[in-house]
Design an enzyme around this catalytic site. Structure first.
Site, PDB file in Angstrom:
ATOM      1  N   SER A 114       0.792  -1.232   0.000  1.00  0.00           N
ATOM      2  CA  SER A 114       0.000   0.000   0.000  1.00  0.00           C
ATOM      3  C   SER A 114       0.814   1.268   0.000  1.00  0.00           C
ATOM      4  O   SER A 114       0.417   2.270  -0.564  1.00  0.00           O
ATOM      5  CB  SER A 114      -0.930   0.026   1.223  1.00  0.00           C
ATOM      6  OG  SER A 114      -0.167  -0.017   2.414  1.00  0.00           O
ATOM      7  N   CYS A 115       1.987   1.253   0.635  1.00  0.00           N
ATOM      8  CA  CYS A 115       2.644   2.538   0.854  1.00  0.00           C
ATOM      9  C   CYS A 115       4.008   2.672   0.208  1.00  0.00           C
ATOM     10  O   CYS A 115       4.605   3.737   0.259  1.00  0.00           O
ATOM     11  CB  CYS A 115       2.797   2.799   2.348  1.00  0.00           C
ATOM     12  SG  CYS A 115       4.045   1.766   3.146  1.00  0.00           S
ATOM     13  N   GLY A 116       4.545   1.632  -0.409  1.00  0.00           N
ATOM     14  CA  GLY A 116       5.887   1.772  -0.949  1.00  0.00           C
ATOM     15  C   GLY A 116       6.898   1.843   0.176  1.00  0.00           C
ATOM     16  O   GLY A 116       6.713   1.260   1.222  1.00  0.00           O
ATOM     17  N   CYS A 118       8.469   2.724   3.311  1.00  0.00           N
ATOM     18  CA  CYS A 118       7.999   3.358   4.532  1.00  0.00           C
ATOM     19  C   CYS A 118       9.141   4.156   5.160  1.00  0.00           C
ATOM     20  O   CYS A 118      10.212   3.625   5.408  1.00  0.00           O
ATOM     21  CB  CYS A 118       7.478   2.305   5.506  1.00  0.00           C
ATOM     22  SG  CYS A 118       6.081   1.373   4.841  1.00  0.00           S
TER      23      CYS A 118
END
Length: 282
Positions: A114-116, A118
């Site tokens: 979801s976020c690549g 972090c």
């Protein structure tokens, strides 16, 4: 490898009627990326195009810039307790003259679907490591009507999404709106890495004359990956983040969000959009 989708039993409730049936789900498995034999990152991805994903990830990290930097990519044998190959660990071997990043416990990163990356570093880090400054590329002019037509073309090309409804997509289009390549993955940043990695393998970097369209929001990680690949235009069907807009403004990236029908918001780099009407102040 036939691992893009899996079948699971599901209980369906439709207008109060209950039934049982198998459902097709998008597969999600970890991919551990090694760099010259040393573990570097783990990402949750949809299996397939794993070598391109690893190569694209290393482009966004500033390690690879062209096909000559890449010696080879292999699956690591003996990745499981019984010694069999899980096809979930890849090792990227670079040419001897490629400068290696500092691989430490702190540098070791875990990425999610979801976020690549972090906790990825700041705008300055991207600006100083970009190989191809976008502001220096030949001018690209895109008609709003052409941008408006791209989401439907993207959706029509999403083969696995039609079976699962659970995948993000990223696509490269030419200035004329021709679909050049499309990749699907459970993670939107993985889909972009697969595109960029394939472009590196084909000797097509920098991607200085293309439009990158993503099916979800435009996060900082996606803007970063566009900048690192030399892509001048990033469009998303949903919202950008504030840091993505900041990065676009800093680097000269054209960033378009909420691309739905004939409507869109241009957050940065409006000089590449062929605007006809005078903008009103809101």
């Amino acid at each position: 490898m036939g691992r893009v989708t899996e079948r699971r039993k599901v209980i369906r409730i439709r207008d109060g009627a209950v039934s049982s049936r198998p459902d097709t789900l998008v597969a999600e498995e970890p991919l551990e990326i090694h760099l010259n034999g040393k573990p570097l990152a783990i990402t949750m991805r949809t299996p397939g195009d794993d070598f391109a994903l690893a190569a694209g990830f290393l482009v966004s990290e500033g390690v690879l810039a062209n096909a000559y930097d890449l010696q080879n990519i292999v699956y690591c044998a003996g990745a499981t307790v019984d010694g069999s190959n899980s096809y979930n660990v890849v090792d990227v071997r670079t040419s001897p003259d490629v400068v290696m990043p500092d691989i430490t416990l702190e540098r070791n990163v875990y990425t999610t679907s979801s976020c690549g990356l972090c906790g990825k570093a700041s705008l300055d880090a991207v600006r100083t490591t970009a190989r191809w400054p976008i502001a220096d590329t030949p001018p690209v002019r895109v008609e709003p009507a052409l941008l408006a037509s791209l989401p439907d073309r993207l959706r029509a090309a999403q083969r696995v999404f039609d079976r699962t409804g659970g995948l993000h997509a990223a696509a490269l289009f030419s200035e004329a709106g021709e679909l050049l390549d499309i990749r699907e993955d459970v993670g939107r940043h993985n889909a972009v890495d697969k595109l960029v990695g394939r472009a590196l393998q084909n000797g097509d970097l920098p991607l200085s004359r293309v439009i990158l369209l993503v099916s979800g929001r435009a996060s900082f990680e996606l803007a970063q990956k566009a900048v690192m690949a030399g892509i001048p235009v990033l469009a998303a069907v949903s919202a950008p983040s504030s840091l993505a807009v900041d990065l676009a403004a800093e680097t000269g990236l054209t960033l378009v969000g909420f691309l739905r029908g004939s409507n869109m918001n241009v957050y940065a780099g409006e000089d590449r959009i062929a605007l006809q009407a005078t903008a009103t102040q809101g």
